[in-house]
Motif scaffolding. Structure first.
Motif: not given
Length: 232
Positions: A44-64
């Motif tokens: 669900r990484s892509a879904e989680m990244r999309a849910a955050v939306g635009p963000l003014d800092l570096e964002l990484q999503v990893v599997d928990g």
């Protein structure tokens, strides 16, 4: 009743945005966070990244991982060795104010390697145990119906702990390494990262929390959070 949804709690809507989006924006707005690592359920990484939306800092999503502790360890692995402070935050506290984030970071940088925000406990707290010699009757949820009070702690010394919790990176890495054997099962895993630091014998300090940083666990919590957003 706890939240019952067919999506991860972090994706549940609060006031028109997923919890994860509110939490991420508060961290970004604090001005003291350079990298945000989100741990997502596998697949669900892509879904989680999309849910955050635009963000003014570096964002990484990893599997928990299979537990909260294992998930934090997975995110911690992305923190570069030169990082001075690592924050561990729960998306289930989406209304945490940016000022609270700054307060935790400032306390760590002022010489306190492990810092948690907390609020004074206002209710009287009882420590209980099974009633010796009596048959244990349990409710439908499995909890004992009758228990024996063994202690009433002084509530002036108690704090209800919140997130984000802040740590010097080296200390948190060491705490997770020492406690790694507990990460595979929910009943063994630490309920917060400060507990892993305490297990090392290292001190943990508390700074003032904030009532807005409530944890959303039940439908009532969700309703309260929605009202708080409307008041803002």
């Amino acid at each position: 009743m706890r939240l019952g949804r067919d999506v991860p709690k972090a994706l549940v809507d609060v006031g028109g945005l997923p919890m994860i989006a509110h939490a991420a924006r508060a961290l970004a707005d604090s001005g003291v966070v350079d990298l945000l690592v989100i741990t997502a359920p596998p697949g669900r990484s892509a879904e989680m990244r999309a849910a955050v939306g635009p963000l003014d800092l570096e964002l990484q999503v990893v599997d928990g991982g299979v537990t909260r502790q294992a998930s934090v360890a997975a995110g911690l692995a992305r923190a570069e060795p030169g990082t001075d402070v690592v924050l561990v935050h729960d998306a289930a506290r989406p209304l945490t104010p940016p000022a609270l984030v700054r307060r935790v970071v400032a306390a760590v940088r002022s010489g306190h390697p492990a810092v948690v925000p907390g609020l004074p406990v206002t209710d009287t707290i009882k420590r209980v145990a099974p009633d010796d010699g009596a048959p244990v009757e349990r409710s439908a949820a499995g909890a004992p119906v009758v228990e024996r009070v063994v202690e009433t702690p002084d509530r002036s010394t108690l704090r209800a702990v919140q997130t984000p919790q802040g740590f010097e990176r080296e200390l948190l890495v060491r705490a997770h390494a020492e406690g790694a054997s507990r990460a595979a099962a929910e009943h063994l895993a630490a309920t917060d990262d400060a507990g892993l630091v305490e297990a090392l014998g290292e001190p943990v300090h508390v700074v003032a929390g904030d009532a807005a940083a409530l944890k959303i666990t039940t439908e009532r919590d969700l309703a309260v959070a929605t009202l708080l957003l409307e008041e803002r």
